[in-house]
Motif scaffolding. Structure first.
Motif, short mmCIF file in Angstrom:
data_model
loop_
_atom_site.label_atom_id
_atom_site.label_comp_id
_atom_site.label_asym_id
_atom_site.label_seq_id
_atom_site.Cartn_x
_atom_site.Cartn_y
_atom_site.Cartn_z
N LEU A 99 14.93 13.02 -50.99
CA LEU A 99 15.32 12.39 -49.73
C LEU A 99 16.36 11.28 -49.89
CD1 LEU A 99 11.91 12.26 -47.83
CD2 LEU A 99 13.90 13.69 -47.32
N ILE A 100 16.48 10.70 -51.05
CA ILE A 100 17.49 9.68 -51.27
C ILE A 100 18.75 10.28 -51.90
CG2 ILE A 100 18.04 7.56 -52.55
CD1 ILE A 100 15.09 6.76 -52.16
N ALA A 101 18.57 11.14 -52.91
CA ALA A 101 19.71 11.68 -53.65
C ALA A 101 20.53 12.67 -52.84
CB ALA A 101 19.23 12.34 -54.94
N THR A 102 19.88 13.51 -52.06
CA THR A 102 20.59 14.58 -51.37
C THR A 102 21.61 14.10 -50.33
OG1 THR A 102 18.77 16.09 -51.80
CG2 THR A 102 20.30 16.72 -50.07
N PRO A 103 21.25 13.18 -49.41
CA PRO A 103 22.28 12.76 -48.46
C PRO A 103 23.46 12.05 -49.14
CG PRO A 103 20.24 11.55 -48.09
CD PRO A 103 19.96 12.58 -49.11
N ILE A 104 23.19 11.33 -50.21
CA ILE A 104 24.26 10.64 -50.93
C ILE A 104 25.22 11.67 -51.54
CG2 ILE A 104 24.80 9.18 -52.92
CD1 ILE A 104 22.11 7.71 -52.30
N VAL A 105 24.66 12.66 -52.22
CA VAL A 105 25.50 13.67 -52.87
C VAL A 105 26.23 14.52 -51.82
CG1 VAL A 105 25.43 15.77 -54.28
CG2 VAL A 105 24.23 13.72 -55.02
N LEU A 106 25.56 14.88 -50.74
CA LEU A 106 26.23 15.64 -49.69
C LEU A 106 27.39 14.85 -49.10
CD1 LEU A 106 23.33 17.35 -47.72
CD2 LEU A 106 25.19 18.47 -48.95
N TYR A 107 27.20 13.55 -48.92
CA TYR A 107 28.29 12.73 -48.40
C TYR A 107 29.47 12.71 -49.39
CZ TYR A 107 31.16 8.96 -46.81
OH TYR A 107 32.25 8.24 -46.41
N ILE A 109 30.26 14.91 -51.72
CA ILE A 109 30.89 16.24 -51.77
C ILE A 109 31.72 16.50 -50.51
CG2 ILE A 109 30.39 18.73 -51.69
CD1 ILE A 109 30.01 17.77 -54.45
N THR A 110 31.17 16.19 -49.33
CA THR A 110 31.93 16.44 -48.10
C THR A 110 33.16 15.54 -48.02
OG1 THR A 110 30.47 14.94 -46.85
CG2 THR A 110 30.00 17.31 -46.74
N THR A 111 33.06 14.34 -48.54
CA THR A 111 34.23 13.45 -48.56
C THR A 111 35.29 14.01 -49.51
OG1 THR A 111 32.86 11.53 -48.05
CG2 THR A 111 35.02 11.11 -49.03
N THR A 120 35.31 11.79 -39.71
CA THR A 120 35.13 10.36 -39.92
C THR A 120 33.95 10.10 -40.85
OG1 THR A 120 33.62 10.15 -38.04
CG2 THR A 120 35.98 9.91 -37.58
N PHE A 121 33.83 8.85 -41.26
CA PHE A 121 32.69 8.44 -42.09
C PHE A 121 31.38 8.78 -41.38
CE2 PHE A 121 29.43 5.18 -42.60
CZ PHE A 121 29.17 5.27 -43.96
N THR A 122 31.30 8.46 -40.11
CA THR A 122 30.07 8.69 -39.34
C THR A 122 29.74 10.17 -39.26
OG1 THR A 122 30.62 6.74 -38.02
CG2 THR A 122 28.94 8.20 -37.14
N GLU A 123 30.73 11.02 -39.04
CA GLU A 123 30.48 12.46 -38.95
C GLU A 123 29.97 13.02 -40.27
OE1 GLU A 123 33.83 13.72 -35.61
OE2 GLU A 123 34.39 13.62 -37.72
N ARG A 124 30.58 12.61 -41.37
CA ARG A 124 30.14 13.10 -42.68
C ARG A 124 28.74 12.58 -43.02
NH1 ARG A 124 35.43 11.76 -43.82
NH2 ARG A 124 34.80 10.00 -45.11
N MET A 125 28.47 11.33 -42.69
CA MET A 125 27.14 10.77 -42.95
C MET A 125 26.09 11.47 -42.10
SD MET A 125 25.43 8.82 -44.84
CE MET A 125 26.61 7.77 -45.63
N LEU A 126 26.39 11.68 -40.84
CA LEU A 126 25.46 12.37 -39.95
C LEU A 126 25.20 13.79 -40.44
CD1 LEU A 126 23.89 11.91 -37.33
CD2 LEU A 126 25.85 12.79 -36.08
N SER A 128 25.40 14.89 -43.50
CA SER A 128 24.60 14.80 -44.73
C SER A 128 23.13 14.56 -44.42
CB SER A 128 25.13 13.68 -45.62
OG SER A 128 26.48 13.89 -45.95
N ILE A 129 22.85 13.68 -43.49
CA ILE A 129 21.46 13.38 -43.13
C ILE A 129 20.81 14.57 -42.43
CG2 ILE A 129 20.02 11.91 -41.66
CD1 ILE A 129 22.05 9.63 -42.34
N ILE A 130 21.52 15.21 -41.52
CA ILE A 130 20.96 16.35 -40.79
C ILE A 130 20.67 17.52 -41.72
CG2 ILE A 130 21.50 18.13 -39.06
CD1 ILE A 130 22.92 15.90 -37.45
N VAL A 131 21.61 17.85 -42.61
CA VAL A 131 21.39 18.95 -43.55
C VAL A 131 20.21 18.64 -44.47
CG1 VAL A 131 22.39 20.19 -45.51
CG2 VAL A 131 23.73 19.84 -43.45
N THR A 132 20.12 17.40 -44.96
CA THR A 132 19.00 17.00 -45.81
C THR A 132 17.69 17.18 -45.06
OG1 THR A 132 20.36 15.40 -46.99
CG2 THR A 132 17.98 15.09 -47.10
#
Length: 154
Positions: A99-107, A109-111, A120-126, A128-132
């Motif tokens: 739950l901690i590592a996956t959104p960080i890595v997805l962000y 990779i998507t960046t 945007t930063f917000t879209e990529r973060m969102l 990452s969190i939704i996919v996780t």
């Protein structure tokens, strides 16, 4: 006859799929309707690899397009970075959990792959969190499997 790069890619995907399937047959827990076990998802992935490999191979045979440069230097660097990030992800997941590592890595990779897009930063973060969250719900609640919680939180 000279093989095209797509044909080589198709052959490699087929071989990887077959190897993955053969490795899943070594699991001692069988697939049942009540408990799919650890073999189900790798078996599905193996089937997908073989199917995609066959499709890529056949499409390459039928295509009359001229081949272009396969991967430029920047592409090789991006592949190397991706492999490094995945290695860090495995270590990070062992330490801090899914739950901690996956959104960080997805962000990250998507960046890395968003160069030239207008995300945007917000879209990529969102994203990452939704996919996780979706993967977590599917694994934990639909399949009843556990995801790594990390050494720090055990």
């Amino acid at each position: 006859m000279r093989l095209k790069r797509d044909q080589i890619t198709g052959i490699i995907l087929i071989l990887v799929g077959v190897v993955v399937f053969l490795l899943t047959t070594t699991f001692s827990i069988p697939i049942t309707a009540a408990y799919p076990g650890p073999r189900m998802l790798p078996s599905i992935a193996a089937f997908g690899l073989v199917a995609c490999g066959i499709g890529i191979f056949i499409e390459s045979i039928l295509s009359k397009k001229e081949e272009k440069e396969y991967v430029v230097e920047a592409g090789w660097i991006r592949i190397g970075k991706s492999i490094f990030i995945m290695a860090v992800y495995i270590g990070g997941m062992s330490a801090v959990g899914y739950l901690i590592a996956t959104p960080i890595v997805l962000y990250v990779i998507t960046t890395m792959f968003a160069k030239g897009s207008s995300t945007t930063f917000t879209e990529r973060m969102l994203f990452s969190i939704i996919v996780t969250f979706i993967i977590y719900v599917v694994y934990v609640y639909a399949f009843g499997l556990m995801l790594p919680s990390g050494i720090l939180f055990e």
